[in-house]
Design an enzyme around this catalytic site. Structure first.
Site, short mmCIF file in Angstrom:
data_model
loop_
_atom_site.label_atom_id
_atom_site.label_comp_id
_atom_site.label_asym_id
_atom_site.label_seq_id
_atom_site.Cartn_x
_atom_site.Cartn_y
_atom_site.Cartn_z
N ILE A 1 0.83 -1.20 0.00
CA ILE A 1 0.00 0.00 0.00
C ILE A 1 0.87 1.26 0.00
CG2 ILE A 1 -1.85 1.23 1.16
CD1 ILE A 1 -2.52 -1.61 -0.02
N GLN B 1 27.58 11.31 -33.19
CA GLN B 1 26.28 10.90 -33.71
C GLN B 1 25.61 9.83 -32.85
OE1 GLN B 1 25.67 8.58 -37.54
NE2 GLN B 1 25.07 10.64 -38.22
N GLN C 1 23.25 4.82 -20.14
CA GLN C 1 24.29 4.51 -21.14
C GLN C 1 25.05 5.76 -21.55
OE1 GLN C 1 24.53 1.28 -21.83
NE2 GLN C 1 26.32 1.47 -23.16
N LEU D 1 25.75 8.30 -19.68
CA LEU D 1 26.69 8.62 -18.62
C LEU D 1 27.76 7.55 -18.43
CD1 LEU D 1 24.38 10.70 -17.96
CD2 LEU D 1 25.04 10.43 -15.57
N GLU E 1 -0.96 -0.04 -10.07
CA GLU E 1 -2.19 0.49 -10.67
C GLU E 1 -2.48 -0.12 -12.03
OE1 GLU E 1 -3.38 4.52 -10.06
OE2 GLU E 1 -1.87 4.81 -8.50
#
Length: 378
Positions: A155, A277, A334, A336, A361
């Site tokens: 909960i 790139q 990735q 970092l 949920e």
């Protein structure tokens, strides 16, 4: 004030407070699992713990679009506080607004609106997670009310909540139609809270087991009519899924923020790595996925605000945003490299926080079931 102005004002209020007051302490709260009661109270003072509650009951009287955006901004700073805020708004306050008697509203809403009392939703049990109809917590009728026995698992906010909106079976033979919703003060005799769970992520959200041993409640604690609890909660969950989608978007945006900042500063082969790139493409994909999830979430909230069917879109937003958040956090880590794996940097925490969004949920599989059924029925 126009609705659009109202939404933007609430979003900006949430953003400024979250970045100034919540973000600096998020790592420490994660480390210690400290209950963020002070911070939740501050959110209450800003009106952010009752965004969609009508003004007559002390709320902001704003839209679900405003609530969704506010949860996104708070979760961007601290996902633990974001999920408690979302649950409190959508699953504690709003069921009382929509189904409570005047006496119940007067009794429970003021403390919820101010965040003097934190509300929790108590559905899940050890055997009843995705199948919320399989409730085994029992509420036996007495001459003047009910006696509740059972336990609730996982909960959110359970460790520090003052009120539980709780499902219990009042007629085991009737299945879902025998489930009733109760408003249970956590200081009621016989009510106790288990040890807070030690979790992978959202460690400050106070997840705990709730235990009911001969908890006696009079009829004034029944929300709606006996046997209507399952229906009440299903409606609330459809709305609250927007909060989890927004939480996921906020976590992912924080991951992109950190990744961009690092990629602009870190140099390799004589230039910032964002100019390579491979890194630039990764960041572009992250940003695109975040914006797609954000727009899907906002669209579902707009449908809800317009009084149109939104349940399918809500499930789509929750499904896509929650799975997107894990992908984006992974890609950010990735970017970092080794630093992303260290707890000194936020990506490690964000990566852990993101994972739960696919579970609570309504798991991703449940969302696919909901969407598939709605597609099949047109």
């Amino acid at each position: 004030m126009s609705p659009d102005t109202d939404v933007e004002m609430i979003r900006e209020t949430a953003r400024r407070f979250a970045q100034a007051e919540l973000a600096p302490g998020a790592a420490e709260r994660d480390r210690t699992s400290a209950a963020p009661l002070k911070e939740l109270k501050q959110l209450g003072e800003l009106g952010l713990m009752a965004v969609a509650v009508p003004e007559e009951w002390g709320g902001a009287g704003a839209s679900y679009s405003a609530l969704t955006m506010a949860v996104e901004e708070v979760s961007r700073a601290d996902a633990s506080i974001g999920v408690v805020m979302s649950t409190h708004n959508s699953l504690a306050c709003m069921p009382i607004v929509q189904h409570g008697t005047e006496e119940q509203k007067q009794r429970f809403l003021p403390a919820l609106v101010s965040a003097d009392t934190i509300g929790a939703i108590a559905i899940t049990e050890s055997q009843a997670g995705s199948n919320a109809a399989d409730i085994r917590t029992r509420a036996e009728r007495t001459h003047d009310g009910y006696v509740l026995n059972g336990a609730k698992q996982f909960i959110t906010g359970g460790a520090f909540a003052g009120l539980a909106v709780l499902l219990a079976s009042t007629d085991a033979e009737a299945g879902p139609r025998g489930i009733t919703c109760f408003l249970v003060p956590t200081d009621a005799p016989g009510f106790s809270t288990g040890k807070p769970e030690e979790k992978l992520g959202i460690r400050a959200s106070g997840t705990a087991q709730l235990i009911l041993e001969n908890v006696r409640l009079d009829d004034s604690h029944v929300l709606g009519k006996p046997g209507e609890g399952y229906k009440i909660i299903l409606g609330a969950l459809a709305r609250s899924r927007l909060g989890i989608a927004a939480q996921a978007v906020g976590i992912a945006q924080a991951a992109l923020d950190e990744s961009l900042a690092y990629a602009k500063e870190r140099t390799s082969f004589g230039q910032p790595i964002i100019e390579h790139q491979a890194v630039g493409f990764r960041l572009a994909t992250m940003a695109t996925e975040i914006e797609a999830a954000r727009r899907l979430t906002y669209h579902a909230a707009a449908l809800l605000d317009a009084g149109q069917p939104f349940q399918k879109e809500s499930s789509m937003a929750k499904l896509y945003a929650s799975e997107m958040a894990e992908r984006v956090c992974s890609q950010g880590l990735q970017v970092l490299g080794g630093y992303g794996y260290l707890s000194d940097y936020p990506l490690e925490r964000l990566y852990r926080d993101a994972r739960i969004c696919q579970i609570y949920e309504g798991t991703s599989d449940i969302q696919r079931m909901v969407i598939g059924r709605m597609l099949a029925t047109g």
